[in-house]
Design an enzyme around this catalytic site. Structure first.
Site, PDB file in Angstrom:
ATOM      1  N   ASP A 162      80.607 -50.024 -49.188  1.00  0.00           N
ATOM      2  CA  ASP A 162      80.477 -50.960 -48.063  1.00  0.00           C
ATOM      3  C   ASP A 162      80.020 -52.330 -48.609  1.00  0.00           C
ATOM      4  O   ASP A 162      79.018 -52.407 -49.333  1.00  0.00           O
ATOM      5  CB  ASP A 162      79.405 -50.371 -47.111  1.00  0.00           C
ATOM      6  CG  ASP A 162      79.344 -51.075 -45.773  1.00  0.00           C
ATOM      7  OD1 ASP A 162      80.354 -51.659 -45.349  1.00  0.00           O
ATOM      8  OD2 ASP A 162      78.262 -51.004 -45.131  1.00  0.00           O
TER       9      ASP A 162
ATOM     10  N   HIS B 252      76.074 -57.688 -37.705  1.00  0.00           N
ATOM     11  CA  HIS B 252      75.256 -56.578 -38.200  1.00  0.00           C
ATOM     12  C   HIS B 252      73.882 -56.543 -37.531  1.00  0.00           C
ATOM     13  O   HIS B 252      73.396 -57.577 -37.070  1.00  0.00           O
ATOM     14  CB  HIS B 252      75.065 -56.703 -39.723  1.00  0.00           C
ATOM     15  CG  HIS B 252      76.347 -56.481 -40.478  1.00  0.00           C
ATOM     16  ND1 HIS B 252      77.020 -57.485 -41.121  1.00  0.00           N
ATOM     17  CD2 HIS B 252      77.083 -55.366 -40.662  1.00  0.00           C
ATOM     18  CE1 HIS B 252      78.112 -56.991 -41.685  1.00  0.00           C
ATOM     19  NE2 HIS B 252      78.177 -55.712 -41.425  1.00  0.00           N
TER      20      HIS B 252
ATOM     21  N   HIS C 274      83.284 -54.229 -38.354  1.00  0.00           N
ATOM     22  CA  HIS C 274      81.901 -54.095 -38.835  1.00  0.00           C
ATOM     23  C   HIS C 274      80.959 -54.419 -37.683  1.00  0.00           C
ATOM     24  O   HIS C 274      81.369 -54.962 -36.663  1.00  0.00           O
ATOM     25  CB  HIS C 274      81.649 -55.077 -39.989  1.00  0.00           C
ATOM     26  CG  HIS C 274      82.208 -54.593 -41.276  1.00  0.00           C
ATOM     27  ND1 HIS C 274      81.413 -54.203 -42.325  1.00  0.00           N
ATOM     28  CD2 HIS C 274      83.488 -54.400 -41.669  1.00  0.00           C
ATOM     29  CE1 HIS C 274      82.191 -53.805 -43.329  1.00  0.00           C
ATOM     30  NE2 HIS C 274      83.457 -53.916 -42.956  1.00  0.00           N
TER      31      HIS C 274
ATOM     32  N   ILE D  90      79.229 -47.993 -38.393  1.00  0.00           N
ATOM     33  CA  ILE D  90      78.001 -47.746 -37.633  1.00  0.00           C
ATOM     34  C   ILE D  90      76.867 -47.388 -38.596  1.00  0.00           C
ATOM     35  O   ILE D  90      76.949 -46.396 -39.317  1.00  0.00           O
ATOM     36  CB  ILE D  90      78.224 -46.594 -36.617  1.00  0.00           C
ATOM     37  CG1 ILE D  90      79.311 -46.998 -35.606  1.00  0.00           C
ATOM     38  CG2 ILE D  90      76.925 -46.226 -35.918  1.00  0.00           C
ATOM     39  CD1 ILE D  90      79.802 -45.869 -34.724  1.00  0.00           C
TER      40      ILE D  90
ATOM     41  N   THR E   3      73.279 -49.189 -37.828  1.00  0.00           N
ATOM     42  CA  THR E   3      72.068 -49.447 -37.035  1.00  0.00           C
ATOM     43  C   THR E   3      71.773 -48.317 -36.043  1.00  0.00           C
ATOM     44  O   THR E   3      70.612 -47.915 -35.884  1.00  0.00           O
ATOM     45  CB  THR E   3      72.220 -50.801 -36.299  1.00  0.00           C
ATOM     46  OG1 THR E   3      72.329 -51.829 -37.293  1.00  0.00           O
ATOM     47  CG2 THR E   3      71.033 -51.092 -35.406  1.00  0.00           C
TER      48      THR E   3
END
Ligand code: G3H
Ligand code: 13P
Ligand code: ZN
Length: 310
Positions: free
Chosen positions: A83, A181, A212, A256, A258
């Protein structure tokens, strides 16, 4: 089954109008929670590792954990993905070190430089049977008020996306349409530029698009964190119905992290506050792992639509 690339997953997801979840992994409980959810839902999975995760847990530990999960996963298609690789070198290290997919993130660079390094990564990756995701456009931050001229400056330009894909030979493209993010995505009403997504999808038929910053920051988990000693005021994510809509369009991969962090932290906070005399880590990491599993199953079933798609 060995690790797979994302090629077949994305082909099926594109045709079937659903998306594959890409979940960030940092330790054993997270890997187990995600893979147990994939097993329960019979869903393909992308396990993704950031530079921060490699620094925290070490590349080799994460690869071995994922290998163990594969052995324990009854033929589930699983891709291991880097990532936000920010250099050719980190992409090469992950390609050489067993990953089946890497992201080169040159979104901070100018267009030509982004193309140049992305192409270098694509050439190396494809020669080794690995697929590449790149990024064009800049994700919004909560500090940024998105007005009309900002949108054109920061969101992915559809014509540029076509030129970028043609010149780099990249396998999927992360685009900027309003996500960001972390836990603070919008100051006012949530907004995603679906017209732009549609245009990109029309100009790049059958090409997988990546979102994202796609956590929804579910209020019940923020509330639980805050109730048990946390301090996360004003957090707001992407509404799940927007993600469901994106998944029926060209978006084949939804990132995903958070939401997993919030689920895990809410669980640990609750346990420790309710059981002040416990100090066996298994007592709080076990429920935390189950919380990850519950969150991932919810995403697969109610948001991504990837249940029973193996
Ligand atoms: O996009 C970022 C992911 O949430 C990974 O975060 O760099 O803190 O591991 P990290
Ligand atoms: P979230 O912070 O919205 O979970 O996004 C994660 C992500 O994009 C990882 O690359
Ligand atoms: Zn990201």
């Amino acid at each position: 089954m060995p690790l797979v690339t994302t090629t077949e997953m994305f082909e099926k997801a594109y045709k079937g109008g659903y998306a594959i979840g890409a979940f960030n992994v940092n330790n054993m409980e997270i890997v187990q929670g995600i893979v147990d959810a994939g097993k329960a839902e019979q869903s393909p999975l992308i396990l993704q590792v950031s530079a921060g995760a490699r620094k925290y847990a070490k590349h080799i530990y994460l690869v071995k954990l994922v290998e163990a999960a594969l052995q324990d996963s009854e033929d589930l298609p699983i891709a291991l993905h880097l990532d936000h690789g920010d250099s050719f070198q980190i992409c090469k290290d992950c390609i050489d070190g067993g990953f089946t997919s890497v992201m080169y993130d040159g979104s901070h660079l100018d267009f030509e430089e982004n193309i140049k390094i992305t192409k270098q990564v694509v050439d190396y990756a494809h020669a080794h049977g690995v697929v590449v995701e790149a990024e064009l456009g800049r994700l919004a931050g909560v500090e940024d008020d998105v007005n009309v001229s900002d949108k054109d400056a920061r969101f992915t330009d559809p014509e540029q996306a076509v030129e970028f894909v043609e010149r780099t030979g990249v396998d999927s493209l992360a685009i900027a349409i309003g996500t960001s993010h972390g836990a603070y995505k919008f100051k006012g009403d949530p907004y995603l530029d679906f017209d732009r997504l549609e245009k990109i999808g029309n100009l790049l038929p059958n090409f997988p698009i990546v979102l994202h910053g796609a956590s929804s920051v579910l209020p019940e988990f923020v509330k639980k964190c805050n109730e048990f000693g946390g301090n996360i005021p004003g957090a707001q994510g992407v509404p799940e119905e927007m993600l469901r809509k994106a998944a029926t369009m060209a978006v084949c991969k939804i990132n995903i992290d958070t939401d997993l962090r919030l689920a895990m932290t809410a669980s640990v906070r609750e346990f420790l506050q309710k059981n002040p005399s416990e100090f066996d880590p298994r007592k709080y990491l076990g429920p935390a792992r189950s919380a990850i599993q519950g969150m991932v199953q919810h995403k697969i079933k109610d948001v991504l639509g990837s249940s029973h798609k193996i």
